[in-house]
Enzyme design. Structure first.
Site, PDB file in Angstrom:
ATOM      1  N   GLU A 143      -0.362   7.570  26.664  1.00  0.00           N
ATOM      2  CA  GLU A 143       0.653   6.561  27.017  1.00  0.00           C
ATOM      3  C   GLU A 143       0.478   5.288  26.188  1.00  0.00           C
ATOM      4  O   GLU A 143       1.433   4.754  25.629  1.00  0.00           O
ATOM      5  CB  GLU A 143       0.559   6.194  28.506  1.00  0.00           C
ATOM      6  CG  GLU A 143       0.825   7.320  29.491  1.00  0.00           C
ATOM      7  CD  GLU A 143       2.224   7.894  29.392  1.00  0.00           C
ATOM      8  OE1 GLU A 143       3.105   7.267  28.759  1.00  0.00           O
ATOM      9  OE2 GLU A 143       2.433   8.996  29.927  1.00  0.00           O
ATOM     10  N   ASN A 152       2.933   3.876  23.233  1.00  0.00           N
ATOM     11  CA  ASN A 152       3.539   2.540  23.324  1.00  0.00           C
ATOM     12  C   ASN A 152       3.303   1.731  22.052  1.00  0.00           C
ATOM     13  O   ASN A 152       4.212   1.064  21.558  1.00  0.00           O
ATOM     14  CB  ASN A 152       2.935   1.757  24.502  1.00  0.00           C
ATOM     15  CG  ASN A 152       3.608   2.096  25.821  1.00  0.00           C
ATOM     16  OD1 ASN A 152       4.600   2.809  25.852  1.00  0.00           O
ATOM     17  ND2 ASN A 152       3.066   1.562  26.905  1.00  0.00           N
ATOM     18  N   ARG A 198      13.472   7.275  27.037  1.00  0.00           N
ATOM     19  CA  ARG A 198      12.124   7.079  27.552  1.00  0.00           C
ATOM     20  C   ARG A 198      12.188   7.085  29.078  1.00  0.00           C
ATOM     21  O   ARG A 198      13.179   6.647  29.648  1.00  0.00           O
ATOM     22  CB  ARG A 198      11.538   5.742  27.075  1.00  0.00           C
ATOM     23  CG  ARG A 198      11.594   5.498  25.588  1.00  0.00           C
ATOM     24  CD  ARG A 198      10.690   6.392  24.811  1.00  0.00           C
ATOM     25  NE  ARG A 198       9.341   6.385  25.352  1.00  0.00           N
ATOM     26  CZ  ARG A 198       8.468   7.349  25.133  1.00  0.00           C
ATOM     27  NH1 ARG A 198       8.799   8.406  24.429  1.00  0.00           N
ATOM     28  NH2 ARG A 198       7.258   7.274  25.630  1.00  0.00           N
TER      29      ARG A 198
END
Lengths: 146, 117
Positions: A46, A50, A105
């Site tokens: 994650e 990002n 997303r």
């Protein structure tokens, strides 16, 4: 026992899987549970995703830095980019929020990090980058001798 | 590890068997393939068999949520089956577990779709 590992890698999406594998290999030597191992892989994925998508707008010529350290079974993971930074950190951390609805997303990245780790801190400044620091206490190793 | 998708069309149902690791890197090409497949074959429903999916993160959730929204628009359904506990946990956390139909096998998923049609 203390240990640490730092690595820098190109901001290309191929390296999301690599970062997960490095983090998993690093903690594997401390006998984590399968659940802990899978949590760590997920949060690394994650945070690195990002950095690549939001920090660097998917430009592959930058670098992402991952720092892993463990002390007394407390694992600390830092993912750092020198990208564009997050305007409103509180807003970015809301479940389902995404700054890129065009990209389909889910907006669940920070929610997952907070759920899987004991502590998540985000330090960000505009045009200078973002550091995501995550801490998790690994469960005690069960004695396995007869 | 790459993500492999085996697709099988059964009438208006698209059966997808995913294996490997579904992350942001894998999602791009798969999204395009699925979009092409769904339009050309007039698909109305999707059965997702995730028994062999070893890893998924929020990028995978985004991909699945996107297809779910598309199916909703055309009055179709999505059935999730055989997800491993780790993958299932992500669906639960995102609230998607409540909105999708969930069955334990492809056969059950198919009969569930036949029942709602």
């Amino acid at each position: 026992m203390k240990n640490k590992l730092t690595c820098n890698f190109s901001s290309i999406s191929e390296n999301e899987g690599l970062a997960r594998m490095i983090a998993a290999s690093f903690i594997a030597q401390y006998d984590p549970t399968l659940g802990e191992l899978s949590d760590i892989k997920t949060v690394v994925s994650e945070a690195v995703t990002n950095a690549i998508i939001h920090g660097y707008n998917e430009e592959g010529f930058h670098e992402v830095c991952m720092r892993l350290s463990i002390d007394n079974r407390i694992l600390t993971i830092e993912i750092e980019d020198q990208g564009k930074g997050i305007n409103e950190v509180d807003q970015a951390m809301q479940p389902l929020y995404t700054s890129r609805p065009d990209m389909e997303r889910s907006g669940m990245g920070f929610t997952i990090m907070e759920h899987f780790m004991d502590k998540v801190e985000v330090h960000s400044s505009q045009s200078r980058g973002t550091v995501v620091k995550m801490v998790k206490q690994l469960s005690a190793v069960k004695a396995n001798c007869m | 590890m790459a993500c492999r998708v085996e697709a099988e069309v059964k009438g208006s149902v698209l059966l997808l068997r995913m294996s490997g690791e579904l992350d942001h890197h894998e999602v791009g090409p798969i999204r395009k393939e699925l979009a092409d497949l769904m339009e050309s074959d007039s698909i109305r429903h999707i059965i997702l068999n995730l028994a062999k999916l070893e890893f998924m993160d929020s990028s995978g959730l985004g991909l699945i949520l996107g297809r779910y929204k598309y199916l909703q628009k055309i009055g179709g359904n999505m059935v999730l089956c055989a997800a491993t506990p780790t993958v299932k946990r992500l669906f639960e956390m995102s609230g998607m577990y409540k909105i999708l139909m969930v069955e334990i096998s492809e056969e059950r998923a198919l009969s569930r779709l036949e029942a709602v049609q």
